[in-house]
Every structure is written in C-alpha cells, then in structure tokens.
Write an enzyme that holds these catalytic residues in place. Structure first.
Site, mmCIF file in Angstrom:
data_model
loop_
_atom_site.group_PDB
_atom_site.id
_atom_site.type_symbol
_atom_site.label_atom_id
_atom_site.label_comp_id
_atom_site.label_asym_id
_atom_site.label_seq_id
_atom_site.Cartn_x
_atom_site.Cartn_y
_atom_site.Cartn_z
ATOM 1 N N LYS A 174 41.918 50.398 45.033
ATOM 2 C CA LYS A 174 42.364 49.359 45.972
ATOM 3 C C LYS A 174 42.018 47.996 45.374
ATOM 4 O O LYS A 174 40.876 47.554 45.409
ATOM 5 C CB LYS A 174 41.692 49.494 47.343
ATOM 6 C CG LYS A 174 42.492 48.726 48.386
ATOM 7 C CD LYS A 174 41.704 48.061 49.465
ATOM 8 C CE LYS A 174 40.949 46.839 49.161
ATOM 9 N NZ LYS A 174 41.731 45.604 48.936
ATOM 10 N N PRO A 175 43.015 47.328 44.799
ATOM 11 C CA PRO A 175 42.753 45.995 44.247
ATOM 12 C C PRO A 175 42.511 45.008 45.385
ATOM 13 O O PRO A 175 42.767 45.308 46.548
ATOM 14 C CB PRO A 175 44.054 45.651 43.519
ATOM 15 C CG PRO A 175 44.901 46.875 43.548
ATOM 16 C CD PRO A 175 44.416 47.718 44.679
ATOM 17 N N GLU A 245 28.431 47.038 43.100
ATOM 18 C CA GLU A 245 28.201 45.925 42.163
ATOM 19 C C GLU A 245 28.531 44.655 42.940
ATOM 20 O O GLU A 245 29.686 44.369 43.202
ATOM 21 C CB GLU A 245 29.133 46.047 40.943
ATOM 22 C CG GLU A 245 29.216 47.427 40.320
ATOM 23 C CD GLU A 245 27.910 47.920 39.768
ATOM 24 O OE1 GLU A 245 27.093 47.074 39.369
ATOM 25 O OE2 GLU A 245 27.690 49.140 39.763
ATOM 26 N N CYS A 279 30.685 37.122 38.492
ATOM 27 C CA CYS A 279 29.475 37.564 39.212
ATOM 28 C C CYS A 279 28.216 37.173 38.451
ATOM 29 O O CYS A 279 27.205 36.828 39.055
ATOM 30 C CB CYS A 279 29.520 39.066 39.437
ATOM 31 S SG CYS A 279 29.778 40.000 37.914
HETATM 32 P P1 NAD Z 1 34.947 40.738 48.779
HETATM 33 O O1 NAD Z 1 33.699 41.424 49.140
HETATM 34 O O2 NAD Z 1 35.504 39.747 49.707
HETATM 35 O O3 NAD Z 1 36.130 41.783 48.533
HETATM 36 C C1 NAD Z 1 36.010 42.814 47.576
HETATM 37 C C2 NAD Z 1 36.926 43.945 47.961
HETATM 38 O O4 NAD Z 1 36.484 44.513 49.187
HETATM 39 C C3 NAD Z 1 38.383 43.540 48.180
HETATM 40 O O5 NAD Z 1 39.212 44.515 47.606
HETATM 41 C C4 NAD Z 1 38.511 43.538 49.686
HETATM 42 O O6 NAD Z 1 39.814 43.805 50.159
HETATM 43 C C5 NAD Z 1 37.590 44.665 50.075
HETATM 44 N N1 NAD Z 1 37.108 44.591 51.466
HETATM 45 C C6 NAD Z 1 37.085 43.531 52.280
HETATM 46 N N2 NAD Z 1 36.524 43.863 53.470
HETATM 47 C C7 NAD Z 1 36.202 45.169 53.390
HETATM 48 C C8 NAD Z 1 35.598 46.086 54.289
HETATM 49 N N3 NAD Z 1 35.201 45.717 55.504
HETATM 50 N N4 NAD Z 1 35.401 47.341 53.851
HETATM 51 C C9 NAD Z 1 35.769 47.716 52.600
HETATM 52 N N5 NAD Z 1 36.347 46.889 51.715
HETATM 53 C C10 NAD Z 1 36.566 45.632 52.113
HETATM 54 O O7 NAD Z 1 34.695 40.091 47.344
HETATM 55 P P2 NAD Z 1 35.673 39.162 46.526
HETATM 56 O O8 NAD Z 1 35.698 37.823 47.164
HETATM 57 O O9 NAD Z 1 36.937 39.865 46.278
HETATM 58 O O10 NAD Z 1 34.907 39.069 45.120
HETATM 59 C C11 NAD Z 1 33.921 38.145 44.846
HETATM 60 C C12 NAD Z 1 32.562 38.788 44.950
HETATM 61 O O11 NAD Z 1 32.493 39.889 44.058
HETATM 62 C C13 NAD Z 1 31.439 37.860 44.534
HETATM 63 O O12 NAD Z 1 30.377 37.993 45.423
HETATM 64 C C14 NAD Z 1 31.064 38.372 43.150
HETATM 65 O O13 NAD Z 1 29.745 38.055 42.770
HETATM 66 C C15 NAD Z 1 31.279 39.832 43.315
HETATM 67 N N6 NAD Z 1 31.440 40.492 42.021
HETATM 68 C C16 NAD Z 1 30.418 41.274 41.577
HETATM 69 C C17 NAD Z 1 30.514 41.877 40.326
HETATM 70 C C18 NAD Z 1 29.379 42.733 39.782
HETATM 71 O O14 NAD Z 1 29.577 43.411 38.780
HETATM 72 N N7 NAD Z 1 28.196 42.720 40.377
HETATM 73 C C19 NAD Z 1 31.669 41.701 39.555
HETATM 74 C C20 NAD Z 1 32.679 40.897 40.055
HETATM 75 C C21 NAD Z 1 32.565 40.304 41.301
#
Ligand code: NAD
Length: 510
Positions: A174-175, A245, A279
């Site tokens: 799921k992107p 992550e 991240c």
């Molecule tokens: P996000 O948490 O808003 O969304 C991530 C994913 O989760 C999306 O696909 C989204 O649709 C899904 N999602 C949203 N609500 C959900 C729910 N209630 N249940 C299940 N899935 C749900 O994050 P983002 O804004 O897409 O990404 C940025 C964040 O990702 C930052 O905090 C960044 O630090 C983190 N990140 C971490 C790493 C790592 O390796 N630690 C790598 C890249 C990004």
C-alpha cells in the site's frame, strides 16, 4: 510525535479514480484507481495462492526473477525518475538516488539469499542430546503487507519488499495515497520482467491500510510514529507481527576538534537532501563552543549556494504538499517568535508549488518545536554547547532515537560518544551512510520504531517463521524419559541429565 497523515482528507476522497497533483506546479501528475477496501481480502487471497509456487521455486529460482527485475529497473530508470519528479516535485539530483539504492539492495540479496534462507543446523545443547539432529527452517509468511510513506516512493515502496520476495513471501503493497503513481509503474515492471503475480497493490489511505493489516501475515510499516502506533494496535487484533520504521529527530554533534568544513558540508546535505523529507535527515545540530562561529558561517555559505526547484539543475525540490509546508513554516515561525534567528531562508518560496527556502536557525533551544518535533523540511537548527556531555544529554533528550552523527578528528573519541547516544545507528564523520550498509540493521529506538530493516540475513529471515525440526541420529537412548520405562530408570536418566547439565556451571562457579 508527529502525525503527518492528512487527516483533513476524508476517506471518501479515495474512491474511484483519483488525480495526483505535481507539488511543484499543481498540474496533473497522473491518475490512480483507488482500491475499494472491500476488495482487499480478494487481492490478498490471490496473492496467497500465487505465493505457493513462488515459495516452491526455492531461493535460487526466486533469485533469477529478482535479477531480471533488477535489469528492468536499470533499463527503465529514466522513465521511473521522470514520473517520480512529476509525482513528488523532487530535484533530478534527489530523484536519481532511489533506483540505484534498490538495485544495490537487490544485488546484495540475490548474492546472499540462498545461504541466508537455507535450513540451519544447530548443535546439541548437551552431550546427551547428541542423539538428535536439530535443524531450523525459514518458512515464508505467505502475505507480507507493506505500508509505505511518500518521501521515497520508489525506495520505500520496494526496499523491504525485496527481502520479503526473496524470502518467498507474496507482497501486498500500500503506497502512500500522496504518491501512488510510481508504485503502479514498479508493479508493471515486476510483471514485465517475467516475475509471477506475487506483488500486488492496494491504493488508498487509512481504510485500505486497515484492510491490508487485517489480511496480511506480517506488516512492514514505514511512516510517522503516530501512525505506527495505530498500525501496531490494529495488527495486535490478529496477533500479526509488525516491523515499524518510524519518524526521527536525528542529532549531529560537532566536537571542537572536528574538520569543520566537512561537518558543515555534511550538515547541509544531511538536512536539505530531498528538501529535508528524509527519516534520517539531520534535524538538529549541537556544536562545541570553540568551533561554533566557524561552523555556522560555513553552513550559511553552503546553504546560500543551493538552488531550489524541481527537476534538473536544482539541489532539492518541493515539499510534498501544503500540509508538510505548513509544519515547516510553523516550526520556523514559532522558533523566531521565541527568540531564534533565521540566518538565511525562513520563508516559503514565492510562486507556484510547495517550496520552502533552505533555512538555518540559531539561538534555538529545547523549548522550541524545531528542536524537539520532526520537521521534515529544509531547516537546520544549530545550538551552541559548552561540553560534549551537554551535547550527548541534549541529543538523547528526545522521544525519538532513529540515528545520529558525530564529527571529531579523533575517531575513537567519536565512537565513545556514539555508544552513549540512544539511537539505532550513528555515523562518524558522515551522515545517513548507514542506510547503504544493508548488512547491518537499520532500526529506531524509542518512538522511532520496533524491529529493523536490512541486517544481512536478518533482512530476509524477518519475513519468515522459524520451524525447528528435530530428527533422530540413532534410536539408541530415544524415549528414555517416556512412562513405559521403570521409575528407577527415569530417576537414573534424571541424574545423568542433571550431572551433565551441571558440568559447566560447576567449572564456572569455581
Ligand atoms: P504517515 O504515517 O502519515 O503515513 C504512512 C503510511 O501509513 C501511508 O501509506 C498512509 O496512508 C498510511 N496510514 C495512514 N493512516 C493509517 C492508519 N490509521 N493505519 C494504517 N496506515 C495508515 O507517514 P508519511 O507522512 O507518509 O511519511 C513520513 C513519515 O515517515 C516521517 O515521520 C518519516 O520520518 C517516516 N519515515 C521513516 C522511515 C524509517 O526508515 N524510519 C523512512 C521513511 C519515512
């Protein structure tokens, strides 16, 4: 913890056909067919049945398919990067990082997967158990759900999928609903390269993600800490294991004996790369007093030479959308209102698109969100410290613990500092480089995650269940503890076992 999910967008917006806007121009980047959450169980069932043949190919057979996909990626790199730039508003320089990273991971996995996934012999724990041959088998979890963020739509979508596919799992990806387009292209590439239908997409937001969690056997989640907690809660309903992550607020420490020019170059790249939407980006810097002025001047000079814009000729591009821009604006605005100074930048870029100027903040402290909350924007707040101990204390004063960096001419001293930092990885005299070291785990402490990605064989084995098979080497002595033996014989057996088990503790206790 930051919740960066666009809660403002109603789930109803993710049905039928969706149009994705280019964050740099507002023009249409492409269209996506959102998945109905009610269809996810059927998609998962299809994967589940295709997975059997995929598992039966064995590691060598799967390696061939992964190798063909690596070739497809290299041959379609331009097409992928063009779409990536349209979908995210990245600079060409930033977009160019993603495909090579995937190919690098694929190449390592292809080379090592046969050995990593082979059944493993374990020794007898006691001489008396030498009559048994013990083997641990790595059996794939049939369907791995991968929920990905938007900041690296190619790399974050597939870097974990590679390990799962290598392990013999099917993957339901799921992107992010903000960047669904490149995933469509990657899936097409997977199939065009001749691989079987064991990589499927579920396109949508929270509801679809929930359905993926409910229908998968393992969840690999990358995203914000707030969403990670929700994912863990939902997965717990079926006791589905998760690897999370999550977000970070990575500190950099610059010691007084550091190569200040190198540290400044690293800080600027580490903070601004991908518009700070990484991240493991450098989110805050602690500089020892003697080199503070020199470091700040070098950083400002470097930052003022940066070009901001999408595509060619720029260092970094757009923020993903207005919501991400608003977080960056708030952190800078609040810091300045509380006494910080923006030595350069500090504003959004005039004109269309969600661009923010690269910004250097000084006179900051831990009362400010820019030093404590994940910004995920092109900002670099720098704080002067009197001692290394103060730097370590402040670096650890965070709910996050993803990674960190330490700059010192004395690598041994830097290592001593590194092992006092509460985080999953520390780079010495460099930033972000641990991400390339796929033989080592990349994972967060505290609210930055549970589990880890990569880690050599562990990066594939985590997608497997371990099955222990114990076979007889000989029937002599087998069943000596069953009830059909006399009580005397059982007592004798017990004495022998205790005596042999106690041999080492007795020697060690002396
Ligand atoms: P996000 O948490 O808003 O969304 C991530 C994913 O989760 C999306 O696909 C989204 O649709 C899904 N999602 C949203 N609500 C959900 C729910 N209630 N249940 C299940 N899935 C749900 O994050 P983002 O804004 O897409 O990404 C940025 C964040 O990702 C930052 O905090 C960044 O630090 C983190 N990140 C971490 C790493 C790592 O390796 N630690 C790598 C890249 C990004």
């Amino acid at each position: 913890m930051t919740a960066t999910t666009p809660d403002v967008t109603p789930e109803a917006a993710f049905s039928g056909i969706g149009t994705i806007a280019n964050p740099a121009t507002g023009a249409e980047a492409g269209q996506v067919h959102w998945t109905d959450p009610a269809d996810v169980p059927t998609i998962a069932a299809g994967l589940r049945s295709a997975q059997r043949e995929w598992e039966q190919r064995g590691a060598k057979g799967r390696a061939k398919a992964l190798a063909r996909f690596a070739v497809w990626l290299s041959e379609h790199r331009d097409e992928i990067e063009d779409l990536l730039i349209k979908e995210t508003g990245k600079s060409a320089a930033d977009a160019a990082q993603e495909v090579p990273l995937l190919i690098m991971i694929l190449s390592y996995v292809i080379k090592t997967m046969d050995k990593a996934l082979a059944p493993e012999r374990r020794p007898a724990p006691l001489p008396i158990l030498a009559i048994k041959k013990i083997t641990v088998h790595y059996r794939p979890r049939p369907v791995v759900g991968i929920i990905a963020p938007w900041n690296y739509p190619v790399a974050n979508a597939l870097m974990d999928a590679i390990g799962a596919l290598a392990a013999g799992c099917a993957v339901l990806l799921k992107p992010s609903e903000r960047t669904p387009l490149t995933a469509e292209l990657l899936r097409r590439g997977w199939l065009d390269s001749g691989a079987p239908d064991v990589l499927a997409l579920a396109q949508g937001a929270r509801e679809v993600a929930g359905a993926v969690i409910d229908n998968a056997d393992y969840i690999q989640f990358t995203g914000s800490s707030a969403t990670g907690a929700k994912v863990a809660e939902r997965a717990a309903r079926r006791l589905t294991p998760v690897s999370l992550e999550l977000g970070g607020k990575d500190p950099m420490i610059v010691c007084e004996d550091a190569d200040v020019e190198l540290a400044a170059h690293a800080a600027v790249w580490g903070a601004m790369f991908n518009a700070g939407q990484t991240c493991v980006s450098v989110e805050r810097v602690y500089v020892l007093e003697p080199v503070y002025d020199q470091f700040v001047a070098a950083v400002v000079r470097d930052v003022q030479a940066l070009h901001v814009g999408a595509g060619d000729g720029n260092h970094f591009g757009a923020l993903i959308d207005e919501q991400q821009l608003a977080i960056t604006e708030r952190h800078v605005r609040e810091a300045v209102a509380a006494g910080a100074r923006a030595l350069t930048g500090g504003q959004r870029v005039d004109g269309p698109g969600s661009f923010y100027q690269p910004t250097v903040l000084v006179d900051v402290d831990h009362s400010m969100a820019c030093m404590t909350e994940e910004t995920f924007g092109p900002t670099l707040p720098i704080m002067k410290v009197a001692t290394v101990d103060e730097a370590i204390r402040l670096a650890n004063d965070s709910p996050y613990g993803l990674s960190a960096s330490v700059f010192s001419a004395d690598v041994k001293r830097a290592k001593d500092i590194a092992v006092q930092l509460d985080c999953g990885a520390v780079n010495i005299n460099d930033v972000i480089s641990n991400l390339m070291c796929t033989t080592a785990p990349m994972g967060g402490w505290k609210t930055s995650g549970i589990g880890a990605r990569f880690g050599g064989a562990d990066g594939m084995r985590k997608f497997c269940r371990q099955e222990t098979v114990v076979e007889p080497r000989t029937n002599v002595g087998a069943g000596g503890n069953y009830y059909h033996n006399s009580l005397k014989a059982l007592a004798r057996m017990n004495r022998v076992m205790t005596r042999t088990a106690l041999a080492r503790p007795r020697r060690t206790a002396k």
